[in-house]
Design a protein around this motif. Structure first.
Motif, short mmCIF file in Angstrom:
data_model
loop_
_atom_site.label_atom_id
_atom_site.label_comp_id
_atom_site.label_asym_id
_atom_site.label_seq_id
_atom_site.Cartn_x
_atom_site.Cartn_y
_atom_site.Cartn_z
N GLN A 1 1.49 -75.43 -20.70
CA GLN A 1 -0.29 -75.70 -20.17
C GLN A 1 -0.14 -74.65 -20.85
O GLN A 1 0.45 -73.34 -21.10
CB GLN A 1 -0.31 -75.68 -18.74
CG GLN A 1 0.72 -74.78 -18.35
CD GLN A 1 0.19 -74.83 -16.71
OE1 GLN A 1 -1.19 -75.07 -16.46
NE2 GLN A 1 1.29 -75.17 -16.39
N ARG A 2 -1.85 -74.31 -21.84
CA ARG A 2 -1.79 -72.78 -21.41
C ARG A 2 -2.14 -71.83 -20.26
O ARG A 2 -1.70 -71.68 -19.14
CB ARG A 2 -3.53 -72.53 -22.28
CG ARG A 2 -3.94 -73.29 -23.49
CD ARG A 2 -2.96 -72.34 -24.78
NE ARG A 2 -2.58 -73.58 -25.82
CZ ARG A 2 -1.32 -73.15 -26.77
NH1 ARG A 2 -1.10 -71.65 -26.47
NH2 ARG A 2 -0.88 -73.95 -27.85
N LEU A 3 -1.66 -70.63 -20.66
CA LEU A 3 -1.67 -69.54 -19.68
C LEU A 3 -2.28 -68.07 -19.97
O LEU A 3 -1.06 -67.35 -20.13
CB LEU A 3 0.25 -69.59 -19.08
CG LEU A 3 0.84 -70.77 -18.21
CD1 LEU A 3 2.45 -70.37 -18.08
CD2 LEU A 3 0.14 -70.98 -16.84
N GLY B 1 11.33 -78.01 -29.90
CA GLY B 1 10.56 -77.97 -29.02
C GLY B 1 10.26 -77.29 -27.66
O GLY B 1 9.57 -77.61 -26.76
N ALA B 2 11.13 -77.08 -27.87
CA ALA B 2 11.99 -75.50 -26.46
C ALA B 2 11.03 -74.07 -26.26
O ALA B 2 9.80 -74.40 -25.45
CB ALA B 2 13.09 -75.07 -26.84
N GLY B 3 9.81 -74.45 -27.68
CA GLY B 3 9.23 -73.15 -27.41
C GLY B 3 9.18 -71.60 -28.37
O GLY B 3 8.95 -70.46 -28.10
N LYS B 4 10.02 -71.95 -29.13
CA LYS B 4 10.28 -70.70 -30.12
C LYS B 4 9.38 -70.72 -30.79
O LYS B 4 8.45 -69.22 -31.42
CB LYS B 4 11.42 -71.03 -31.36
CG LYS B 4 12.87 -71.78 -30.66
CD LYS B 4 13.64 -72.44 -31.71
CE LYS B 4 13.69 -73.20 -32.10
NZ LYS B 4 13.40 -74.87 -31.97
N THR B 5 8.18 -71.36 -31.56
CA THR B 5 7.42 -71.06 -32.82
C THR B 5 6.14 -70.14 -31.41
O THR B 5 5.37 -69.22 -32.07
CB THR B 5 6.70 -71.87 -33.64
OG1 THR B 5 8.03 -72.40 -33.96
CG2 THR B 5 5.28 -72.04 -34.50
N GLU B 6 5.49 -71.25 -30.59
CA GLU B 6 4.61 -69.79 -29.73
C GLU B 6 5.35 -68.70 -29.35
O GLU B 6 4.70 -67.81 -29.14
CB GLU B 6 4.36 -70.93 -28.84
CG GLU B 6 4.31 -72.50 -28.78
CD GLU B 6 2.74 -71.88 -29.76
OE1 GLU B 6 1.55 -71.05 -29.00
OE2 GLU B 6 2.66 -73.19 -30.39
N1 ATP Z 1 4.43 -70.39 -24.08
C1 ATP Z 1 4.01 -70.97 -24.20
N2 ATP Z 1 2.53 -71.13 -23.95
C2 ATP Z 1 2.31 -72.05 -24.00
N3 ATP Z 1 2.38 -74.07 -25.12
C3 ATP Z 1 3.51 -73.45 -25.45
C4 ATP Z 1 4.05 -72.14 -24.63
N4 ATP Z 1 5.16 -72.50 -26.15
C5 ATP Z 1 6.03 -73.28 -25.87
N5 ATP Z 1 4.84 -74.38 -25.07
C6 ATP Z 1 4.17 -75.87 -25.97
O1 ATP Z 1 5.13 -76.79 -26.63
C7 ATP Z 1 4.96 -76.68 -27.74
C8 ATP Z 1 6.43 -76.93 -28.90
O2 ATP Z 1 6.17 -75.41 -28.84
P1 ATP Z 1 7.39 -74.67 -30.52
O3 ATP Z 1 5.94 -75.43 -31.02
O4 ATP Z 1 6.72 -73.54 -30.49
O5 ATP Z 1 8.25 -75.51 -30.60
P2 ATP Z 1 9.42 -75.27 -31.51
O6 ATP Z 1 11.00 -73.99 -30.28
O7 ATP Z 1 9.05 -74.24 -32.44
O8 ATP Z 1 10.14 -75.93 -31.59
P3 ATP Z 1 10.89 -76.98 -33.26
O9 ATP Z 1 12.26 -76.09 -33.08
O10 ATP Z 1 10.62 -77.85 -33.69
O11 ATP Z 1 10.09 -75.68 -34.41
C9 ATP Z 1 3.55 -75.91 -28.71
O12 ATP Z 1 2.96 -77.00 -29.50
C10 ATP Z 1 2.97 -76.06 -26.94
O13 ATP Z 1 1.92 -77.00 -27.14
#
Ligand code: ATP
Length: 147
Positions: free
Chosen positions: A40-42, A93-98
């Motif tokens: 969720q957006r924070l 999907g863990a959130g590395k890109t974000e």
């Molecule tokens: N800090 C954050 N705040 C809000 N939403 C988040 C955050 N981190 C992750 N998300 C949510 O989770 C989704 C997946 O995160 P992200 O794309 O960063 O994963 P990833 O680890 O880069 O995955 P991959 O290895 O598949 O590229 C994002 O599109 C977003 O919706």
């Protein structure tokens, strides 16, 4: 985390879960930052006020945050005149890109100066993200925006 009386898996998971329920998605274990995807957006976590707070603050003085990690790396780079790396790891999907986007945003904020046509370096760096994602990302079963 290292201050837990009993450092075992249930204690660690319980600590992370309790913090997560309070939207405290960041936790330190030593000088490593654990981030749990909030899905969720924070916005309050990443606004300019937060960036201002973490700027130059001693590591561990404020709540665990990705800005604190970026701040340490930036200051080490400036003080020692050497390159620094921040390793962001986790499953799909863990959130590395974000997390990386937030790191970039903070670093651009620290190093940015007003640039060409009144746009800051920060704005220019962040505006390049959607373009890179359009070519480099795809939807998978684990992540709508996988890299
Ligand atoms: N800090 C954050 N705040 C809000 N939403 C988040 C955050 N981190 C992750 N998300 C949510 O989770 C989704 C997946 O995160 P992200 O794309 O960063 O994963 P990833 O680890 O880069 O995955 P991959 O290895 O598949 O590229 C994002 O599109 C977003 O919706």
């Amino acid at each position: 985390m290292t201050k837990l009386s009993y450092l075992h898996e249930p204690g660690v998971l319980h600590n992370l879960a309790m913090r997560y329920e309070l939207n405290e998605i960041y936790t330190y274990t030593g000088n490593i930052l654990i981030a749990i995807n909030p899905f969720q957006r924070l916005p309050h976590l990443y606004d300019t006020h937060m960036m201002e707070q973490y700027k130059g603050a001693a590591f561990g003085e404020l709540n665990p945050h990705v800005f604190a990690v970026a701040d340490v790396a930036y200051r080490a780079m400036m003080n020692e005149g050497k390159s620094n790396s921040i390793l962001v790891s986790g499953e799909s999907g863990a959130g590395k890109t974000e997390t990386t986007k937030m790191l970039m945003r903070y670093l651009a904020y620290l190093g940015g100066r007003s640039g060409v046509e009144g746009r800051t370096v920060e704005q220019q760096v962040l505006e390049s993200n959607p373009v890179l994602e359009a070519f480099g990302n795809a939807k998978t079963v684990r992540n709508n925006n996988s890299r």
